[in-house]
Write a protein that holds these residues in place. Structure first.
Motif, PDB file in Angstrom:
ATOM      1  N   VAL A 110      -1.517  -9.308 -10.970  1.00 33.65           N
ATOM      2  CA  VAL A 110      -0.964  -8.371 -10.680  1.00 33.65           C
ATOM      3  C   VAL A 110      -1.568  -8.029  -8.932  1.00 33.65           C
ATOM      4  O   VAL A 110      -2.872  -7.745  -8.947  1.00 33.65           O
ATOM      5  CB  VAL A 110      -1.059  -7.189 -11.192  1.00 33.65           C
ATOM      6  N   VAL A 112      -2.137  -5.712  -6.121  1.00 29.93           N
ATOM      7  CA  VAL A 112      -1.976  -4.233  -5.850  1.00 29.93           C
ATOM      8  C   VAL A 112      -2.409  -4.047  -4.644  1.00 29.93           C
ATOM      9  O   VAL A 112      -3.382  -4.338  -3.907  1.00 29.93           O
ATOM     10  CB  VAL A 112      -2.834  -3.501  -6.752  1.00 29.93           C
ATOM     11  N   GLU A 123       6.723 -11.126  -3.205  1.00 24.58           N
ATOM     12  CA  GLU A 123       7.826 -10.694  -4.247  1.00 24.58           C
ATOM     13  C   GLU A 123       8.708 -12.000  -4.123  1.00 24.58           C
ATOM     14  O   GLU A 123       9.365 -12.428  -5.150  1.00 24.58           O
ATOM     15  CB  GLU A 123       8.353  -9.427  -3.733  1.00 24.58           C
ATOM     16  N   GLU A 128       4.062 -11.010  -9.087  1.00 25.04           N
ATOM     17  CA  GLU A 128       3.884  -9.619  -9.565  1.00 25.04           C
ATOM     18  C   GLU A 128       3.123  -8.652  -8.672  1.00 25.04           C
ATOM     19  O   GLU A 128       2.055  -9.230  -8.142  1.00 25.04           O
ATOM     20  CB  GLU A 128       3.416  -9.523 -11.010  1.00 25.04           C
ATOM     21  N   THR A 129       3.786  -7.601  -8.271  1.00 21.20           N
ATOM     22  CA  THR A 129       3.085  -6.611  -7.274  1.00 21.20           C
ATOM     23  C   THR A 129       3.357  -5.234  -7.452  1.00 21.20           C
ATOM     24  O   THR A 129       4.103  -4.756  -8.314  1.00 21.20           O
ATOM     25  CB  THR A 129       3.882  -6.952  -5.586  1.00 21.20           C
ATOM     26  N   LYS A 130       2.306  -4.510  -6.947  1.00 27.11           N
ATOM     27  CA  LYS A 130       2.374  -3.054  -7.070  1.00 27.11           C
ATOM     28  C   LYS A 130       2.026  -2.490  -5.809  1.00 27.11           C
ATOM     29  O   LYS A 130       0.823  -2.780  -5.224  1.00 27.11           O
ATOM     30  CB  LYS A 130       1.443  -2.829  -8.179  1.00 27.11           C
ATOM     31  N   HIS A 131       3.065  -1.799  -5.262  1.00 28.37           N
ATOM     32  CA  HIS A 131       2.870  -0.983  -3.984  1.00 28.37           C
ATOM     33  C   HIS A 131       2.154   0.286  -4.073  1.00 28.37           C
ATOM     34  O   HIS A 131       2.784   1.191  -4.190  1.00 28.37           O
ATOM     35  CB  HIS A 131       4.325  -0.790  -3.500  1.00 28.37           C
ATOM     36  N   MET A 132       0.858   0.290  -4.038  1.00 26.76           N
ATOM     37  CA  MET A 132      -0.027   1.409  -4.402  1.00 26.76           C
ATOM     38  C   MET A 132      -1.476   0.852  -4.240  1.00 26.76           C
ATOM     39  O   MET A 132      -1.812  -0.103  -4.105  1.00 26.76           O
ATOM     40  CB  MET A 132       0.176   1.941  -5.950  1.00 26.76           C
ATOM     41  N   TYR A 137      -3.118   2.602  -9.040  1.00 26.24           N
ATOM     42  CA  TYR A 137      -2.857   1.660 -10.348  1.00 26.24           C
ATOM     43  C   TYR A 137      -3.308   2.211 -11.501  1.00 26.24           C
ATOM     44  O   TYR A 137      -3.055   2.108 -12.727  1.00 26.24           O
ATOM     45  CB  TYR A 137      -3.074   0.249  -9.887  1.00 26.24           C
TER      46      TYR A 137
END
Length: 260
Positions: A110, A112, A123, A128-132, A137
Motif C-alpha cells: 500500500v 500512502v 494507479e 494499491e494507493t491511499k491518497h493521505m 491512514y
C-alpha cells in the motif's frame, strides 16, 4: 512529497545559528531564485527538481537491490516470512510514484502519500494507493489490524502511531536521510537486526551496522572541506554535519512485549 535526497543537515554555528540539524544548504540555492530575475526561473522549476524518469511510476535500481537483499534475509531468518500470506499489511508511506517496494514484495504493498498526482502514476500500474498522510491512514485502520512491514525511504521519521500498530516481530525498513534510522535505533521497543549498505548492497549486522548510523562533522576551510575538524579548524571555518551513510537501509524488528 519529494523523493529527492537533498535534505543534508548543516550546522553554521559561526554564523550565529543555534543548531545545524534543521538547516538545509539547498535553501541557499533557493535564495538565488528570490532576486529580481526570479520570475525567469519559475517556469523551469518542475524541470529542475523533478527528474524526467520520476514523472511516471519508476523503479529505483539501488533501492531494488537493497530490498531484494532485505527480502532474502528476512525469509531466511524470520519463520513468519517463510510462507506466503496475502493478508500481510505492507506499507510504503511517502512513496511518491516509486513502485520499487511492490516490485519486490508484491502488488499488495500500500503506497500512502498525500500527493495524489504522484500516486496516479502507480494507479495506472494497478498498484494499491491511499491518497493521505501516514497518520491519517493509521487513524483509519480497523481496530485490531496490524502492520507487518513498513518502509521509510526519504520520508522522515516513522510516527509513533505507526509503530504502535506494528505487530510483534514486524519489520521497519529505513534509510537515514532525515534521521529516520537514528530515530528508530533509539526506540526501546525495536531491535536493529542489520543493514544493507548502499555502496556494496551487502548485509551487515551488529557493530558494523551501528557504525553507519549518526552524523559526522565537516568544516569548510580555504583549503577545502575537511572531516572531523579540530577546535582550531572549527573556529576558522564553517562547520556542518551530515548523516554518515544516509542511503544505507537499516532493518528493525519489533520486540515482543514482556509480560509482567
Amino acid at each position: 512529497m519529494s523523493k529527492d535526497p537533498s535534505d543534508q543537515i548543516i550546522d553554521d554555528r559561526e554564523a550565529g545559528r543555534s543548531s545545524g540539524v534543521g538547516d538545509n544548504p539547498w535553501n541557499k540555492l533557493a535564495g538565488e531564485f528570490g532576486g529580481e530575475d526570479s520570475a525567469s526561473y519559475g517556469a523551469d522549476l518542475d524541470t529542475l527538481f523533478i527528474p524526467e524518469g520520476k514523472r511516471e511510476a519508476y523503479i529505483n535500481p539501488d533501492l531494488l537491490d537493497q530490498l531484494n537483499c532485505v527480502k532474502a534475509f528476512i525469509e531466511k531468518n524470520f519463520p513468519y516470512w517463510q510462507k506466503d500470506d496475502s493478508n500481510r499489511l505492507i506499507l510504503y508511506p511517502g512513496s511518491n510514484s516509486d513502485g520499487t517496494m511492490a516490485d519486490v514484495f508484491g502488488g499488495g504493498v500500500v503506497h500512502v502519500d498525500p500527493d495524489g498526482y504522484a500516486l496516479g502514476f502507480l494507479e495506472r500500474k494497478n498498484l494499491e494507493t491511499k491518497h493521505m498522510t501516514i497518520e491519517e491512514y493509521i487513524d483509519a485502520m480497523p481496530e485490531g489490524q496490524q502492520i507487518d512491514i513498513l518502509l521509510s525511504y526519504n520520508a522522515g521519521c516513522v510516527p509513533e502511531s505507526a509503530l504502535e500498530r506494528l505487530r510483534e516481530g514486524g519489520i521497519v525498513l529505513a534509510n537515514n536521510w532525515h534521521g529516520s534510522a537514528d530515530d528508530l535505533y533509539a526506540k526501546e521497543g525495536l531491535e536493529m537486526v542489520g543493514a544493507v549498505v548502499y555502496e556494496s548492497k551487502e548485509f551487515v549486522a551488529d557493530e558494523e551496522a551501528e557504525s553507519l548510523l549518526s552524523t559526522e562533522q565537516f568544516v569548510y576551510t580555504p583549503g577545502g572541506i575537511k572531516p572531523n575538524p579540530t577546535e582550531e579548524e572549527r573556529a576558522a571555518g564553517t562547520v556542518f554535519e551530515q548523516y554518515r551513510s544516509p542511503d544505507t537501509l537499516w532493518i528493525f524488528c519489533k520486540k515482543p512485549v514482556e509480560s509482567e
